[in-house]
Design a protein around this motif. Structure first.
Motif, PDB file in Angstrom:
ATOM      1  N   LYS A  21       7.705  -1.369   5.139  1.00  0.00           N
ATOM      2  CA  LYS A  21       6.449  -1.859   5.721  1.00  0.00           C
ATOM      3  C   LYS A  21       6.617  -2.144   7.217  1.00  0.00           C
ATOM      4  CE  LYS A  21       2.621  -4.870   4.512  1.00  0.00           C
ATOM      5  NZ  LYS A  21       2.162  -5.940   3.603  1.00  0.00           N
ATOM      6  N   SER A  24       6.832   1.655   8.830  1.00  0.00           N
ATOM      7  CA  SER A  24       5.681   2.554   8.842  1.00  0.00           C
ATOM      8  C   SER A  24       4.798   2.290   7.624  1.00  0.00           C
ATOM      9  CB  SER A  24       6.181   4.005   8.819  1.00  0.00           C
ATOM     10  OG  SER A  24       5.213   4.884   8.330  1.00  0.00           O
ATOM     11  N   SER A  25       3.498   2.188   7.827  1.00  0.00           N
ATOM     12  CA  SER A  25       2.580   1.993   6.698  1.00  0.00           C
ATOM     13  C   SER A  25       2.594   3.210   5.781  1.00  0.00           C
ATOM     14  CB  SER A  25       1.159   1.693   7.184  1.00  0.00           C
ATOM     15  OG  SER A  25       0.598   2.812   7.842  1.00  0.00           O
ATOM     16  N   ARG A  26       2.790   4.388   6.349  1.00  0.00           N
ATOM     17  CA  ARG A  26       2.848   5.615   5.543  1.00  0.00           C
ATOM     18  C   ARG A  26       4.063   5.608   4.631  1.00  0.00           C
ATOM     19  NH1 ARG A  26       4.959  10.562   8.630  1.00  0.00           N
ATOM     20  NH2 ARG A  26       6.844   9.410   8.119  1.00  0.00           N
ATOM     21  N   TYR A  28       5.853   3.013   3.680  1.00  0.00           N
ATOM     22  CA  TYR A  28       5.665   1.927   2.714  1.00  0.00           C
ATOM     23  C   TYR A  28       4.761   2.391   1.572  1.00  0.00           C
ATOM     24  CZ  TYR A  28       3.576  -2.449   0.981  1.00  0.00           C
ATOM     25  OH  TYR A  28       3.101  -3.460   0.192  1.00  0.00           O
ATOM     26  N   LEU A  29       3.668   3.046   1.905  1.00  0.00           N
ATOM     27  CA  LEU A  29       2.733   3.544   0.892  1.00  0.00           C
ATOM     28  C   LEU A  29       3.414   4.581   0.002  1.00  0.00           C
ATOM     29  CD1 LEU A  29      -0.056   3.769  -0.417  1.00  0.00           C
ATOM     30  CD2 LEU A  29      -0.667   5.396   1.396  1.00  0.00           C
ATOM     31  N   ALA A  79      -1.391  -1.507  -0.861  1.00  0.00           N
ATOM     32  CA  ALA A  79      -0.665  -0.627   0.068  1.00  0.00           C
ATOM     33  C   ALA A  79      -1.610   0.388   0.711  1.00  0.00           C
ATOM     34  CB  ALA A  79       0.483   0.085  -0.659  1.00  0.00           C
ATOM     35  N   TYR A  82      -3.728  -1.438   3.310  1.00  0.00           N
ATOM     36  CA  TYR A  82      -2.897  -1.708   4.477  1.00  0.00           C
ATOM     37  C   TYR A  82      -2.724  -0.439   5.324  1.00  0.00           C
ATOM     38  CZ  TYR A  82       1.214  -2.829   7.270  1.00  0.00           C
ATOM     39  OH  TYR A  82       2.089  -3.002   8.316  1.00  0.00           O
ATOM     40  N   HIS A  83      -2.416   0.658   4.658  1.00  0.00           N
ATOM     41  CA  HIS A  83      -2.223   1.932   5.367  1.00  0.00           C
ATOM     42  C   HIS A  83      -3.518   2.376   6.060  1.00  0.00           C
ATOM     43  CE1 HIS A  83      -0.660   5.846   6.375  1.00  0.00           C
ATOM     44  NE2 HIS A  83      -1.579   6.450   5.647  1.00  0.00           N
ATOM     45  N   CYS A  86      -4.086   0.411   9.141  1.00  0.00           N
ATOM     46  CA  CYS A  86      -3.181   0.783  10.235  1.00  0.00           C
ATOM     47  C   CYS A  86      -3.507   2.144  10.838  1.00  0.00           C
ATOM     48  CB  CYS A  86      -1.737   0.798   9.748  1.00  0.00           C
ATOM     49  SG  CYS A  86      -1.089  -0.820   9.309  1.00  0.00           S
TER      50      CYS A  86
END
Length: 180
Positions: A21, A24-26, A28-29, A79, A82-83, A86
């Motif tokens: 996280k 990178s949000s990507r 993390y996802l 997630a 969040y992504h 972002c």
């Protein structure tokens, strides 16, 4: 192909999530959706935003792949939100796109993301993209999901094959917890 193991320790999963996280949000996802759905990496990388979010911006409860409904639990929904906060992608964008090319990241890049994060948080052993699926299967089984359902999700021939794939040894005691 080398054997990779599931991540069995919950605290290691939490460490991976925190590490990814921050990065990178990507990424993390990718990790969160992988360990919570059991989808193959090729299926994950083909996902588009429209597969998980409707035209009104709401996160879907299910996605359908190969005539199978895949539930998106609260972890995945958080997630995704969040992504999307972002990155703010359009409906037709790839869910796991490269910022440079706007095309999906490669399997090799997904491997590097998972492997590097595992090393960073001190996970020993072999880790790769199959670790995501195996982690899903292992924790689903230990929480009481029938092996037959996990076998069906993984499209495997036998229950023994599925148990071996998710890292369950025949000598491990099976916990049955009925809490009425």
């Amino acid at each position: 192909m080398e054997y990779v193991a599931p991540i069995k320790q919950l605290h290691k999963i939490r460490l991976m999530k925190t590490h990814l996280k921050k990065k990178s949000s990507r990424d993390y996802l990718l990790f969160v959706i992988g360990i919570n759905t059991g989808l193959r990496i090729s299926e994950l990388l083909r996902l588009k935003v429209e597969d998980v979010r409707d035209d009104t911006g709401e996160i879907r409860h299910f996605i359908t792949l190969h005539d199978q409904s895949v539930f998106l639990n609260e972890q995945v929904k958080r997630a995704l939100k969040y992504h999307f906060h972002c990155v703010q992608p359009s409906q037709h964008d790839c869910l796991f796109s490269s910022p440079r090319t706007k095309k999906p990241i490669t399997r090799q890049q997904a491997y590097r993301i998972v492997n590097d994060a595992a090393k960073a948080v001190g996970i020993d052993g072999k880790v790769g993209t199959h670790t995501l699926r195996k982690t899903f299967g292992y924790h689903a089984f230990t929480k009481g999901i029938a092996i037959s359902l996990i076998q069906k999700r993984f499209n495997q021939t036998t229950q023994a094959e599925t148990l071996q794939y998710i890292g369950i040894e025949k000598t491990e005691p099976q916990k049955i917890d009925v809490n009425l």
